[in-house]
Motif scaffolding. Structure first.
Motif, PDB file in Angstrom:
ATOM      1  N   ALA A 191     -36.408   5.620 -55.661  1.00  0.00           N
ATOM      2  CA  ALA A 191     -35.960   4.718 -54.596  1.00  0.00           C
ATOM      3  C   ALA A 191     -34.484   4.380 -54.730  1.00  0.00           C
ATOM      4  N   MET A 192     -33.980   4.297 -55.950  1.00  0.00           N
ATOM      5  CA  MET A 192     -32.560   3.995 -56.143  1.00  0.00           C
ATOM      6  C   MET A 192     -31.673   5.126 -55.630  1.00  0.00           C
ATOM      7  N   LEU A 193     -32.103   6.359 -55.758  1.00  0.00           N
ATOM      8  CA  LEU A 193     -31.295   7.498 -55.321  1.00  0.00           C
ATOM      9  C   LEU A 193     -31.278   7.638 -53.806  1.00  0.00           C
ATOM     10  N   THR A 194     -32.145   6.949 -53.103  1.00  0.00           N
ATOM     11  CA  THR A 194     -32.195   7.030 -51.633  1.00  0.00           C
ATOM     12  C   THR A 194     -32.093   5.646 -50.999  1.00  0.00           C
ATOM     13  N   LEU A 195     -31.309   4.769 -51.582  1.00  0.00           N
ATOM     14  CA  LEU A 195     -31.177   3.418 -51.049  1.00  0.00           C
ATOM     15  C   LEU A 195     -30.481   3.437 -49.694  1.00  0.00           C
ATOM     16  N   PRO A 196     -30.988   2.717 -48.708  1.00  0.00           N
ATOM     17  CA  PRO A 196     -30.269   2.579 -47.439  1.00  0.00           C
ATOM     18  C   PRO A 196     -29.188   1.506 -47.554  1.00  0.00           C
TER      19      PRO A 196
END
Length: 425
Positions: free
Chosen positions: A119-124
């Motif tokens: 989730a951290m690598l794809t944070l909006p």
């Protein structure tokens, strides 16, 4: 002789002092005022005041290490990405930065959620939001690459990265005291070695080990039971049955243990909202144990425990906030027939968010609320308000009773006040 004196002083200081937690903090993407004194740690409230206005136009991403020192940040080749980011602000000592971040969540009325790696690598990009991540190992070079990947994903976003740790100075002083202990042990080879135990913590896992002074290891008895909506950890359960004999009373004790790692179940009072009540069920060797949680003014209350169709009620009013986890060294409840049920090293955490699972290995329980602390925030506010109202009531009654009373003593040198006497016509 000097070594002996210094060693004794350090040992005495370490045995009676609670070491502060003052890790370094590196802030990327913004320039903040320098520390007032490099030898004095920034207070948590002051550091919170520095971060609070930044959230209006920025997104805050916070990375926590388990332990970090200024020497780690000066490592050559460990942080190639962090060294090249401008602007940045560095504070060598901040008193408990975790408490500062927690205060921001408390002011916003939000729950602290620890993100997973994917989730951290794809944070909006979300302005006025706080994202948290906790590193599980001590590979600083890999952590630098991870923070670089997160920053590249948020390249077009007004984001501020904050890199710090849960602890620093405490770990360093503990290592220093350990070296002193080794010196004392070397100077006294005939001393008897004793076992040192540490009070179990809720965040520990079943794979933790207690290290003895003689170098041997002993597995702890703490059992961590997980459910997607909650976690329960305990050492042991002792059931004491009262046996009266004449004028004397005896107790027959039974040690109870959970039947397995998957022996925790949970039942909601209302399936649509977990905040309306929760019941934990622990499968033990002598039957199921039920722990009831009831909501009271934004807090959880533990009104009773049920074991072998017998209700056990704690004598103390056990409250704790929903933003905390419950921790108690020994929770004891009593039944009407004199029996007792005690849960040792008991800890409990309830997951309120639907998108979070306690089965996730990256999930971190909330901060502990000790069972010795009975005052809840709502109860404290009510007591404070009642005290103010009583003070105002007493002040008003005093002023009312003093109306019309002459508080000055008459002076014989002053003339008599003129009085107008009505004239009869």
């Amino acid at each position: 002789m000097k070594i002996i004196v210094i060693s004794l002083l350090l040992l005495a200081f370490g045995s009676c002092t609670h070491f502060p937690t003052t890790p370094p903090v590196l802030i990327l993407g913004v320039s903040l005022p320098d520390a007032r004194n490099i030898f004095q740690a920034l207070e948590s409230d002051y550091f919170t005041g520095l971060l609070r206005p930044l959230l209006q136009e920025h997104m805050l991403v916070v990375y926590f290490e388990s332990a970090l020192t200024p020497k780690d940040l000066s490592c050559v080749g460990c942080f190639p990405y962090l060294r090249g980011v401008q602007p940045r602000t560095y504070y060598s000592q901040v008193h408990d930065p975790f408490a500062s971040v927690e205060m921001l969540f408390t002011e916003r009325g939000e729950e602290m959620i620890w993100n997973r790696r994917r989730a951290m690598l794809t944070l909006p990009c979300q302005r006025n939001s706080i994202q948290l991540y906790n590193f599980k190992n001590s590979n600083l070079t890999a952590h630098d690459k991870f923070m670089k990947a997160v920053a590249l994903n948020l390249e077009d976003c007004p984001v501020i990265h904050l890199y710090t740790a849960h602890a620093e100075q405490m770990k360093a002083l503990q290592r220093r005291l350990q070296r002193v202990n080794d010196i004392m042990k070397w100077m006294k080879p005939t001393a008897t070695t004793t076992t040192t135990t540490e009070k179990p913590k809720f965040r520990g896992q079943t794979s933790q080990e207690h290290v003895l002074r003689n170098g041997s290891k002993q597995s702890p008895s703490i059992v961590v039971l997980r459910h997607p909506r909650g976690i329960v950890a305990l050492d042991k359960i002792v059931f004491a049955e009262e046996i009266p004999k004449g004028l004397n009373v005896y107790y027959k004790r039974f040690h109870i243990y959970p039947s397995g790692q998957s022996s925790l179940s949970l039942k909601l009072k209302d399936n649509t909202n977990i905040k309306k009540g929760v019941n934990f069920f622990i499968d033990t060797s002598l039957g199921p144990l039920k722990i009831k949680l009831a909501p009271v003014v934004g807090c959880w209350r533990i009104p009773k425990l049920i074991f072998q169709n017998t209700t056990f009620i704690p004598r103390d009013l056990l409250f704790y906030g929903k933003r905390f986890s419950f921790c108690c060294y020994a929770l004891t409840a009593y039944s009407d027939d004199g029996a007792r049920l005690t849960l040792y090293s008991f800890s409990m955490d309830v997951v309120l968010a639907d998108n979070i699972s306690a089965m996730d290995p990256d999930y971190m329980p909330k901060a502990c609320w000790l069972c010795e602390e009975y005052l809840t925030p709502a109860l404290t506010q009510a007591i404070f308000t009642v005290c103010i109202l009583l003070f105002l009531l007493g002040l008003g009654l005093t002023m009312f009773l003093e109306m019309g009373r002459n508080m000055r003593m008459p002076n014989i040198r002053e003339p008599e006040p003129p009085l107008k006497v009505p004239v009869e016509r």
